[in-house]
Design a protein around this motif. Structure first.
Motif, PDB file in Angstrom:
ATOM      1  N   LEU A  50      51.831  71.331  22.735  1.00  0.00           N
ATOM      2  CA  LEU A  50      52.976  72.094  23.236  1.00  0.00           C
ATOM      3  C   LEU A  50      54.153  71.966  22.286  1.00  0.00           C
ATOM      4  N   GLU A  54      58.481  74.641  24.943  1.00  0.00           N
ATOM      5  CA  GLU A  54      57.589  74.825  26.076  1.00  0.00           C
ATOM      6  C   GLU A  54      57.550  73.566  26.944  1.00  0.00           C
ATOM      7  N   ARG A  55      57.602  72.409  26.336  1.00  0.00           N
ATOM      8  CA  ARG A  55      57.586  71.157  27.105  1.00  0.00           C
ATOM      9  C   ARG A  55      58.828  71.051  27.989  1.00  0.00           C
ATOM     10  N   ARG A  56      59.990  71.391  27.436  1.00  0.00           N
ATOM     11  CA  ARG A  56      61.214  71.349  28.242  1.00  0.00           C
ATOM     12  C   ARG A  56      61.162  72.363  29.378  1.00  0.00           C
ATOM     13  N   ARG A  57      60.554  73.518  29.079  1.00  0.00           N
ATOM     14  CA  ARG A  57      60.454  74.544  30.102  1.00  0.00           C
ATOM     15  C   ARG A  57      59.588  74.080  31.270  1.00  0.00           C
ATOM     16  N   ARG A  58      58.472  73.429  30.967  1.00  0.00           N
ATOM     17  CA  ARG A  58      57.594  72.931  32.023  1.00  0.00           C
ATOM     18  C   ARG A  58      58.248  71.799  32.815  1.00  0.00           C
ATOM     19  N   GLU A  59      58.963  70.925  32.149  1.00  0.00           N
ATOM     20  CA  GLU A  59      59.656  69.849  32.846  1.00  0.00           C
ATOM     21  C   GLU A  59      60.734  70.398  33.775  1.00  0.00           C
ATOM     22  N   GLU A  60      61.442  71.415  33.320  1.00  0.00           N
ATOM     23  CA  GLU A  60      62.475  72.032  34.157  1.00  0.00           C
ATOM     24  C   GLU A  60      61.859  72.695  35.381  1.00  0.00           C
ATOM     25  N   ARG A  61      60.700  73.370  35.177  1.00  0.00           N
ATOM     26  CA  ARG A  61      60.017  74.008  36.298  1.00  0.00           C
ATOM     27  C   ARG A  61      59.563  72.961  37.322  1.00  0.00           C
ATOM     28  N   LEU A  62      59.029  71.856  36.839  1.00  0.00           N
ATOM     29  CA  LEU A  62      58.586  70.799  37.733  1.00  0.00           C
ATOM     30  C   LEU A  62      59.770  70.175  38.467  1.00  0.00           C
ATOM     31  N   GLU A  65      60.834  72.366  41.311  1.00  0.00           N
ATOM     32  CA  GLU A  65      59.918  72.297  42.441  1.00  0.00           C
ATOM     33  C   GLU A  65      60.155  71.040  43.265  1.00  0.00           C
TER      34      GLU A  65
END
Length: 565
Positions: A50, A54-62, A65
């Protein structure tokens, strides 16, 4: 003939099986291509590393949630009462533990009684949300509506003018007068809102006829005939002194047909805009930081004061709350004027609900006068003041500020008022008032003046301390005896016991029939007794009463403590 076919088949089989044949060579050429395709597919199933973005984007999404329940608390539960400073602080939190601590402190700093387990403000807040959802829902939840927001933030209004069907409407003169037809609308009036002012009037209109009322600054928005020529005319338009088209040329944000008549100050465009802006803000609070909670505050020049509250039923929904204040004369400063010494105490008191909405405000002056030559003797007594306020059952906060005008000493006294609820068909009692004076009042003074309850003057002893040579008055009202089916009279007995604290020794006991009491009825029985104290030794005592309702099979045990000196 049989041999020839066999000879023809064998060469074909040989051609297929021999490695050097054209078919074998063709197959061997095709195999590498197939192997290359499989290898390519295997490479495609391997995850690529990643990128940082993209890694920051996934962490922000998590994170979003995981924050869902807390975001709901922020954006729904406390959306109207959280301040801008608190919201900014919330955004800086990074862990669930920090958010939990924030929520706990959020409610704690709004708790009117932090020394108790209950948080009345929080309970009242969620009660308002539930009421708004039930009462003001339309196409959106009730808490999201304008009426719901105002109700949740400031509580129920003091007055409501509701026209859920609209229809014919006589305009007030400040709106131009005349008759028109309106959309459904409501007008809410608050006598006082902290931070906004007095006589706050808020208007809600439902122009879409869907039940979704919108708060408006323009009183003409409810006019259903506003766009209809020559309909719904004001008084000046009917007399030809104004044109309806002039309404659309106004520069004050309204479409009122008032002609050249000036508007009242509260309808000035700047006043209305200021009020509208203030209504969008959360209610003001007093922040309580942790350091202030553990740091002692030392105050000098305090004016000593004692206070008590007694509750007597007026109706099922209104309770007479008697607030009594007492000052020792030796703590007051006297000023000598023409051989008369005078002390003056200014009193300002405010009663607020658990949501800090002002319910009642009163102010008065207590004056103590004495001949100068008798001042030393007069200074041994006390000055007593009482104010009677009708309140609905509930929990309130009383703040009293008293100032000695001559000496300059002050006191800010605070206490909780737990106004009881007297349920119908259930035996109940008012406060047991131990008084130093009980006497009948003249007919013209019934129900009026300080210390007057009904037909009697009852002056409570705030300290509940009596001397042996005094007589202690006992005043209490009993409610809701079960009436006899034939006579409609109460049938019960009242027992009195005076018990010495510490030894539980019964010093005095007495009983009487309820029906024999003067003026006794099933709805209310008033007890007025005087107890001589000369036979009681100095010490602490408890007066215990046992009230038995024979018809309703109910028992009540009110009590009060007192001291003999």
């Amino acid at each position: 003939m049989c041999v020839k076919p066999l000879l023809l088949i064998c060469p074909v089989l040989a051609a297929i099986c021999l490695p050097g044949s054209a078919a074998a060579q063709s197959k061997s050429k095709a195999s590498p291509k197939k192997g290359a395709t499989v290898a390519s597919q295997q490479r495609e199933t391997v995850a690529k590393p990643l990128s940082e973005r993209e890694r920051r984007r996934r962490e922000e999404r998590l994170r979003r949630e995981l924050e869902t329940p807390y975001r709901k608390w922020l954006n729904e539960d406390v959306a109207y009462i959280i301040t801008d400073e608190e919201r900014s602080a919330w955004k800086r939190l990074s862990t669930d533990e920090e958010r939990e601590q924030f929520i706990e402190q959020f409610w704690l700093r709004r708790d009117p009684t932090p020394d108790t387990a209950e948080n009345e403000y929080k309970e009242e807040h969620y009660r308002r949300i539930a009421y708004a959802n039930e009462r003001y829902a339309s196409g959106i939840p009730g808490w999201k509506s304008d009426r719901g927001r105002i109700y949740i933030t400031f509580g129920p209004p003091d007055e409501i003018e509701s026209r859920p069907s609209g229809g014919s409407y006589e305009r007030p003169i400040e709106e131009g007068g005349g008759t028109t037809s309106t959309f459904p609308f409501e007008i809410w009036r608050y006598r006082w809102i902290e931070g906004i002012g007095t006589d706050v009037i808020i208007e809600f209109v439902d122009p879409t006829m869907t039940g979704e009322y919108r708060m408006t600054m323009d009183p003409s928005e409810k006019d259903a005939l506003l766009m209809v020529p020559n309909a719904g005319l004001t008084l000046m338009e009917q007399m030809g002194l104004a044109n309806k088209a002039d309404r659309f040329n106004r520069t004050d944000g309204t479409r009122l047909g008032t002609g050249d008549s000036p508007l009242p100050m509260r309808m000035n465009q700047f006043e209305r805009l200021e009020q509208y802006a203030k209504l969008q803000k959360p209610p003001s609070i007093k922040f309580k930081d942790l350091e202030a909670a553990v740091t002692s505050t030392i105050r000098y020049n305090l004016l000593p004061m004692k206070a008590r509250a007694d509750f007597v039923r007026i109706t099922g929904s209104t309770i007479l709350t008697n607030v009594t204040l007492q000052f020792d004369k030796k703590d007051l400063q006297f000023k000598n004027e023409e051989s008369v010494s005078k002390a003056i105490v200014n009193i300002y008191a405010r009663i607020t609900s658990i949501s800090r909405r002002v319910v009642n405000v009163f102010e008065d002056v207590v004056t103590v006068e004495s001949p100068t030559e008798l001042l030393q003797l007069a200074a041994q007594g006390s000055a007593i003041y009482q104010k009677s306020i009708p309140l609905a059952p509930g929990v309130y906060r009383l703040n009293v500020v008293a100032k000695d005008v001559v000496g300059g000493n002050m006191n800010n006294y605070e206490m909780a008022l737990h106004v009881p609820r007297f349920e119908e068909d259930k035996l109940a009692a008012s406060s047991v008032i131990l008084a130093d004076l009980i006497e009948k009042v003249p007919t013209r003074s019934i129900g009026t003046g300080q210390f007057v309850i009904g037909t009697s003057k009852v002056r409570p002893r705030v300290t509940e301390s009596f001397k042996q040579d005094e007589k202690m008055g006992i005043y209490v009202q009993l409610y809701n005896f079960t009436p006899d089916e034939k006579t409609q009279k109460p049938d019960g007995v009242i027992e009195y016991h005076v018990i010495r604290n510490g030894t539980n020794e019964t010093i005095f006991e007495f009983s009487e029939e309820v029906a024999k009491l003067e003026g006794a009825s099933a709805q209310q029985v008033t007890i007025e007794k005087v107890l001589p104290l000369k036979n009681l030794q100095p010490g602490s005592y408890t007066l215990r009463m046992k009230v038995v309702d024979r018809n309703g099979n109910q028992t009540l045990t009110p009590s009060a403590t007192f001291t003999v000196t």
